[in-house]
Design a protein around this motif. Structure first.
Motif, PDB file in Angstrom:
ATOM      1  N   GLU A  45       0.639  -1.453  -0.014  1.00  0.00           N
ATOM      2  CA  GLU A  45      -0.213   0.018   0.436  1.00  0.00           C
ATOM      3  C   GLU A  45       0.752   1.124  -0.876  1.00  0.00           C
ATOM      4  N   ALA A  46       1.893   1.374   0.262  1.00  0.00           N
ATOM      5  CA  ALA A  46       2.819   2.193   1.059  1.00  0.00           C
ATOM      6  C   ALA A  46       3.352   2.478  -0.702  1.00  0.00           C
ATOM      7  N   LYS A  47       4.095   1.096  -0.766  1.00  0.00           N
ATOM      8  CA  LYS A  47       4.905   2.051  -2.616  1.00  0.00           C
ATOM      9  C   LYS A  47       3.358   2.226  -3.211  1.00  0.00           C
ATOM     10  N   LYS A  48       2.409   1.352  -3.117  1.00  0.00           N
ATOM     11  CA  LYS A  48       1.168   2.378  -4.137  1.00  0.00           C
ATOM     12  C   LYS A  48       2.237   4.015  -4.459  1.00  0.00           C
ATOM     13  N   ALA A  49       1.719   4.361  -2.738  1.00  0.00           N
ATOM     14  CA  ALA A  49       0.386   5.527  -2.355  1.00  0.00           C
ATOM     15  C   ALA A  49       2.023   6.688  -2.687  1.00  0.00           C
ATOM     16  N   ARG A  50       3.515   6.080  -2.538  1.00  0.00           N
ATOM     17  CA  ARG A  50       4.399   6.469  -3.161  1.00  0.00           C
ATOM     18  C   ARG A  50       4.937   6.899  -4.712  1.00  0.00           C
ATOM     19  N   ARG A  51       4.246   5.490  -5.290  1.00  0.00           N
ATOM     20  CA  ARG A  51       4.304   5.417  -6.850  1.00  0.00           C
ATOM     21  C   ARG A  51       3.370   6.228  -7.306  1.00  0.00           C
ATOM     22  N   LYS A  52       2.028   6.852  -6.560  1.00  0.00           N
ATOM     23  CA  LYS A  52       1.089   8.052  -6.946  1.00  0.00           C
ATOM     24  C   LYS A  52       0.927   9.448  -7.021  1.00  0.00           C
TER      25      LYS A  52
END
Length: 71
Positions: A45-52
């Motif tokens: 979830e954190a990786k996805k948020a950082r990419r976004k």
């Protein structure tokens, strides 16, 4: 810009240090805090948020360049 980044780095370091000292005073190992931070950093979830956020930042930069230079 560098001054602001430096201030944020100092605050992050101080916060980490205070957290470690707090954990030690409660009898917990400071490694617990490190592992929590590591899990947060590596969670999907954190990786996805950082990419976004990175994608949105790139869009903002391109939009600002387009407005500034008109290309």
């Amino acid at each position: 810009m560098w001054k602001n980044l430096f201030i944020v780095a100092i605050i992050a370091t101080a916060t980490y240090w205070v957290g470690v000292e707090s954990a030690k005073s409660r009898g917990k190992n400071y490694e617990d805090l490190r592992h929590q931070i590591e899990r947060l950093w590596t969670s999907p979830e954190a990786k996805k948020a950082r990419r976004k956020r990175a994608k949105n930042a790139q869009r903002s930069v391109k939009k600002a360049q387009k407005q500034l230079f008109g290309t």
